[in-house]
Scaffold this motif. Structure first.
Motif, PDB file in Angstrom:
ATOM      1  N   LEU A  50       0.860  -1.178   0.000  1.00  0.00           N
ATOM      2  CA  LEU A  50       0.000   0.000   0.000  1.00  0.00           C
ATOM      3  C   LEU A  50       0.899   1.231   0.000  1.00  0.00           C
ATOM      4  CD1 LEU A  50      -3.082   0.622   0.181  1.00  0.00           C
ATOM      5  CD2 LEU A  50      -2.814   0.735   2.658  1.00  0.00           C
ATOM      6  N   LYS A  51       0.595   2.194  -0.868  1.00  0.00           N
ATOM      7  CA  LYS A  51       1.447   3.371  -0.984  1.00  0.00           C
ATOM      8  C   LYS A  51       0.593   4.634  -1.106  1.00  0.00           C
ATOM      9  CE  LYS A  51       5.118   0.793  -3.359  1.00  0.00           C
ATOM     10  NZ  LYS A  51       5.932   0.670  -4.593  1.00  0.00           N
ATOM     11  N   ASN A  52       1.200   5.737  -0.687  1.00  0.00           N
ATOM     12  CA  ASN A  52       0.606   7.063  -0.871  1.00  0.00           C
ATOM     13  C   ASN A  52      -0.794   7.161  -0.271  1.00  0.00           C
ATOM     14  OD1 ASN A  52       0.515   9.743  -1.724  1.00  0.00           O
ATOM     15  ND2 ASN A  52      -0.369   9.204  -3.716  1.00  0.00           N
ATOM     16  N   ILE A  53      -0.865   6.916   1.021  1.00  0.00           N
ATOM     17  CA  ILE A  53      -2.120   6.974   1.769  1.00  0.00           C
ATOM     18  C   ILE A  53      -2.119   8.210   2.671  1.00  0.00           C
ATOM     19  CG2 ILE A  53      -3.470   5.836   3.601  1.00  0.00           C
ATOM     20  CD1 ILE A  53      -3.699   4.530   0.875  1.00  0.00           C
ATOM     21  N   ILE A  54      -3.264   8.853   2.768  1.00  0.00           N
ATOM     22  CA  ILE A  54      -3.455   9.954   3.724  1.00  0.00           C
ATOM     23  C   ILE A  54      -4.639   9.591   4.612  1.00  0.00           C
ATOM     24  CG2 ILE A  54      -4.059  12.379   4.033  1.00  0.00           C
ATOM     25  CD1 ILE A  54      -2.747  12.960   1.352  1.00  0.00           C
ATOM     26  N   GLY A  55      -4.448   9.644   5.914  1.00  0.00           N
ATOM     27  CA  GLY A  55      -5.507   9.318   6.853  1.00  0.00           C
ATOM     28  C   GLY A  55      -6.162  10.558   7.441  1.00  0.00           C
ATOM     29  N   ILE A  56      -7.471  10.486   7.626  1.00  0.00           N
ATOM     30  CA  ILE A  56      -8.247  11.518   8.319  1.00  0.00           C
ATOM     31  C   ILE A  56      -8.868  10.849   9.534  1.00  0.00           C
ATOM     32  CG2 ILE A  56     -10.091  13.228   8.170  1.00  0.00           C
ATOM     33  CD1 ILE A  56      -7.838  13.786   6.221  1.00  0.00           C
ATOM     34  N   THR A  57      -8.471  11.243  10.715  1.00  0.00           N
ATOM     35  CA  THR A  57      -8.920  10.543  11.921  1.00  0.00           C
ATOM     36  C   THR A  57     -10.232  11.113  12.461  1.00  0.00           C
ATOM     37  OG1 THR A  57      -7.585  11.984  13.350  1.00  0.00           O
ATOM     38  CG2 THR A  57      -6.558   9.952  12.562  1.00  0.00           C
ATOM     39  N   THR A  58     -10.946  10.278  13.211  1.00  0.00           N
ATOM     40  CA  THR A  58     -12.234  10.664  13.790  1.00  0.00           C
ATOM     41  C   THR A  58     -12.157  10.932  15.285  1.00  0.00           C
ATOM     42  OG1 THR A  58     -12.830   8.361  14.168  1.00  0.00           O
ATOM     43  CG2 THR A  58     -13.493   9.326  12.059  1.00  0.00           C
ATOM     44  N   SER A  59     -10.990  10.731  15.871  1.00  0.00           N
ATOM     45  CA  SER A  59     -10.851  10.907  17.315  1.00  0.00           C
ATOM     46  C   SER A  59      -9.382  10.972  17.681  1.00  0.00           C
ATOM     47  CB  SER A  59     -11.494   9.728  18.071  1.00  0.00           C
ATOM     48  OG  SER A  59     -10.778   8.537  17.806  1.00  0.00           O
ATOM     49  N   PHE A  60      -9.126  11.386  18.905  1.00  0.00           N
ATOM     50  CA  PHE A  60      -7.749  11.395  19.395  1.00  0.00           C
ATOM     51  C   PHE A  60      -7.198   9.981  19.457  1.00  0.00           C
ATOM     52  CE2 PHE A  60      -4.622  11.593  22.946  1.00  0.00           C
ATOM     53  CZ  PHE A  60      -3.716  12.436  22.324  1.00  0.00           C
ATOM     54  N   GLN A  61      -8.058   9.010  19.831  1.00  0.00           N
ATOM     55  CA  GLN A  61      -7.626   7.617  19.875  1.00  0.00           C
ATOM     56  C   GLN A  61      -7.129   7.149  18.511  1.00  0.00           C
ATOM     57  OE1 GLN A  61     -10.404   4.646  19.248  1.00  0.00           O
ATOM     58  NE2 GLN A  61      -9.402   3.024  20.409  1.00  0.00           N
ATOM     59  N   ALA A  62      -7.900   7.441  17.457  1.00  0.00           N
ATOM     60  CA  ALA A  62      -7.510   7.042  16.106  1.00  0.00           C
ATOM     61  C   ALA A  62      -6.229   7.747  15.678  1.00  0.00           C
ATOM     62  CB  ALA A  62      -8.638   7.354  15.128  1.00  0.00           C
ATOM     63  N   GLU A  63      -6.069   8.994  16.072  1.00  0.00           N
ATOM     64  CA  GLU A  63      -4.860   9.742  15.726  1.00  0.00           C
ATOM     65  C   GLU A  63      -3.624   9.109  16.361  1.00  0.00           C
ATOM     66  OE1 GLU A  63      -2.991  14.248  16.347  1.00  0.00           O
ATOM     67  OE2 GLU A  63      -5.146  13.920  16.550  1.00  0.00           O
ATOM     68  N   VAL A  64      -3.741   8.736  17.628  1.00  0.00           N
ATOM     69  CA  VAL A  64      -2.622   8.100  18.323  1.00  0.00           C
ATOM     70  C   VAL A  64      -2.246   6.784  17.639  1.00  0.00           C
ATOM     71  CG1 VAL A  64      -1.945   6.971  20.474  1.00  0.00           C
ATOM     72  CG2 VAL A  64      -3.082   9.198  20.545  1.00  0.00           C
ATOM     73  N   LEU A  65      -3.246   5.979  17.287  1.00  0.00           N
ATOM     74  CA  LEU A  65      -2.985   4.701  16.634  1.00  0.00           C
ATOM     75  C   LEU A  65      -2.355   4.900  15.256  1.00  0.00           C
ATOM     76  CD1 LEU A  65      -6.187   2.661  17.522  1.00  0.00           C
ATOM     77  CD2 LEU A  65      -3.855   2.124  18.213  1.00  0.00           C
ATOM     78  N   ALA A  66      -2.870   5.865  14.486  1.00  0.00           N
ATOM     79  CA  ALA A  66      -2.336   6.119  13.149  1.00  0.00           C
ATOM     80  C   ALA A  66      -0.864   6.525  13.220  1.00  0.00           C
ATOM     81  CB  ALA A  66      -3.157   7.199  12.448  1.00  0.00           C
ATOM     82  N   LYS A  67      -0.535   7.357  14.179  1.00  0.00           N
ATOM     83  CA  LYS A  67       0.863   7.766  14.344  1.00  0.00           C
ATOM     84  C   LYS A  67       1.723   6.587  14.771  1.00  0.00           C
ATOM     85  CE  LYS A  67      -0.056  12.635  15.409  1.00  0.00           C
ATOM     86  NZ  LYS A  67      -0.043  13.694  16.466  1.00  0.00           N
ATOM     87  N   LYS A  68       1.177   5.729  15.622  1.00  0.00           N
ATOM     88  CA  LYS A  68       1.911   4.543  16.071  1.00  0.00           C
ATOM     89  C   LYS A  68       2.299   3.658  14.894  1.00  0.00           C
ATOM     90  CE  LYS A  68       1.402   0.398  18.967  1.00  0.00           C
ATOM     91  NZ  LYS A  68       0.510  -0.325  19.920  1.00  0.00           N
ATOM     92  N   TYR A  69       1.393   3.545  13.914  1.00  0.00           N
ATOM     93  CA  TYR A  69       1.639   2.668  12.772  1.00  0.00           C
ATOM     94  C   TYR A  69       2.108   3.440  11.536  1.00  0.00           C
ATOM     95  CZ  TYR A  69      -0.587  -0.807  15.708  1.00  0.00           C
ATOM     96  OH  TYR A  69      -0.902  -1.657  16.751  1.00  0.00           O
ATOM     97  N   ASN A  70       2.567   4.671  11.765  1.00  0.00           N
ATOM     98  CA  ASN A  70       3.218   5.479  10.724  1.00  0.00           C
ATOM     99  C   ASN A  70       2.330   5.718   9.501  1.00  0.00           C
ATOM    100  OD1 ASN A  70       5.787   5.682  12.137  1.00  0.00           O
ATOM    101  ND2 ASN A  70       6.102   3.530  11.621  1.00  0.00           N
ATOM    102  N   ILE A  71       1.057   5.983   9.753  1.00  0.00           N
ATOM    103  CA  ILE A  71       0.137   6.356   8.685  1.00  0.00           C
ATOM    104  C   ILE A  71       0.129   7.877   8.561  1.00  0.00           C
ATOM    105  CG2 ILE A  71      -2.251   6.298   7.891  1.00  0.00           C
ATOM    106  CD1 ILE A  71      -2.623   3.742   9.558  1.00  0.00           C
ATOM    107  N   PRO A  72       0.476   8.430   7.411  1.00  0.00           N
ATOM    108  CA  PRO A  72       0.480   9.887   7.234  1.00  0.00           C
ATOM    109  C   PRO A  72      -0.921  10.462   7.448  1.00  0.00           C
ATOM    110  CG  PRO A  72       1.654   8.814   5.432  1.00  0.00           C
ATOM    111  CD  PRO A  72       0.954   7.730   6.190  1.00  0.00           C
ATOM    112  N   LEU A  73      -1.002  11.586   8.143  1.00  0.00           N
ATOM    113  CA  LEU A  73      -2.296  12.171   8.478  1.00  0.00           C
ATOM    114  C   LEU A  73      -2.459  13.571   7.900  1.00  0.00           C
ATOM    115  CD1 LEU A  73      -2.610  11.158  12.244  1.00  0.00           C
ATOM    116  CD2 LEU A  73      -3.620  10.016  10.255  1.00  0.00           C
TER     117      LEU A  73
END
Length: 233
Positions: A50-73
């Protein structure tokens, strides 16, 4: 031995993450099953599938998890669309209508999930109900100063409102927006679409946990003969 329930949630999250395609903007939801989807998206990025993904989070919890797994936000004001969103639900009816908000994040979730071209819901089998409101109340996010009048209006609608209190903390739950949650139990919800609109029109209400006509695909995890399986509708 790993709990079959945990394995089932992992498989549902993984199944949802497999729908993500490269070069897309994705909504990242909140909750225990969605957390496994976020984890698997991160693993796919790491492996290069999977390449070139941008994440939009719905909560602080999701933001923390996305950063943990190196998903660009990014944020909603920086993108012009969302290709696909993955999120959980507290109840799903036969028409794919939902009650969400057990994690007190339904307002941001509704914004992101409604904008997505495709919204995938990940749940376990006990979240499937014949009619909404059967097992859980409808969460209503309200600005603090409007708490009392909003609760009175909810009573007039036939609801039994209850301010959501914190667990292992003193006082009520506070949302990411700094508001309060009124959990409102209705004996029967015969018209979720109308009720969603009526509640949202009460002055002081930010949004409520009824999601009508938003979900496109439901992925359901179940234990069959002690084996975790995933089905969809």
């Amino acid at each position: 031995m790993t709990d079959p329930i945990v394995i089932m949630k992992q498989q549902v999250g993984k199944a949802a993450a497999e729908y993500i395609e490269s070069n897309s903007i994705i909504g990242l939801g909140t909750g225990s099953t969605t957390a496994y989807a976020i984890e698997h998206i991160g693993k796919r990025l790491q492996s290069g599938s999977l390449k070139n993904i941008i994440g939009i989070t719905t909560s602080f919890q999701a933001e923390v998890l996305a950063k943990k797994y190196n998903i660009p936000l990014s944020t909603l004001d920086m993108v012009d669309h969302i290709d696909i969103a993955i999120d959980g639900a507290d109840e799903v009816d036969p028409r794919k209508n939902l009650i969400k908000g057990g994690g007190a994040a339904h307002t941001q979730e509704k914004i992101v999930d409604s904008l997505a071209k495709k919204f995938i819901v990940v749940v376990d089998g006990n979240k499937i109900v014949d009619s909404l409101g059967s097992t859980v109340p409808v969460p209503v996010e309200v600005i603090p100063k409007a708490l009392t009048p909003v609760m009175e209006k909810l009573k007039e609608l036939g609801g039994n409102p209850d301010l959501r209190m914190g667990i292992r903390k003193a006082g009520p739950i506070v949302t990411d927006q700094g508001n309060l949650i009124i959990d409102t139990k209705f004996d029967y919800i015969d018209d979720p679409k109308s009720l969603e609109t009526i509640i949202n029109n009460i002055p002081g209400v930010l949004d409520n946990g009824l999601f009508v006509g938003v979900a496109n695909l439901i992925l359901i995890g179940e234990i069959v003969d002690n084996i975790p399986v995933v089905r969809e509708f």
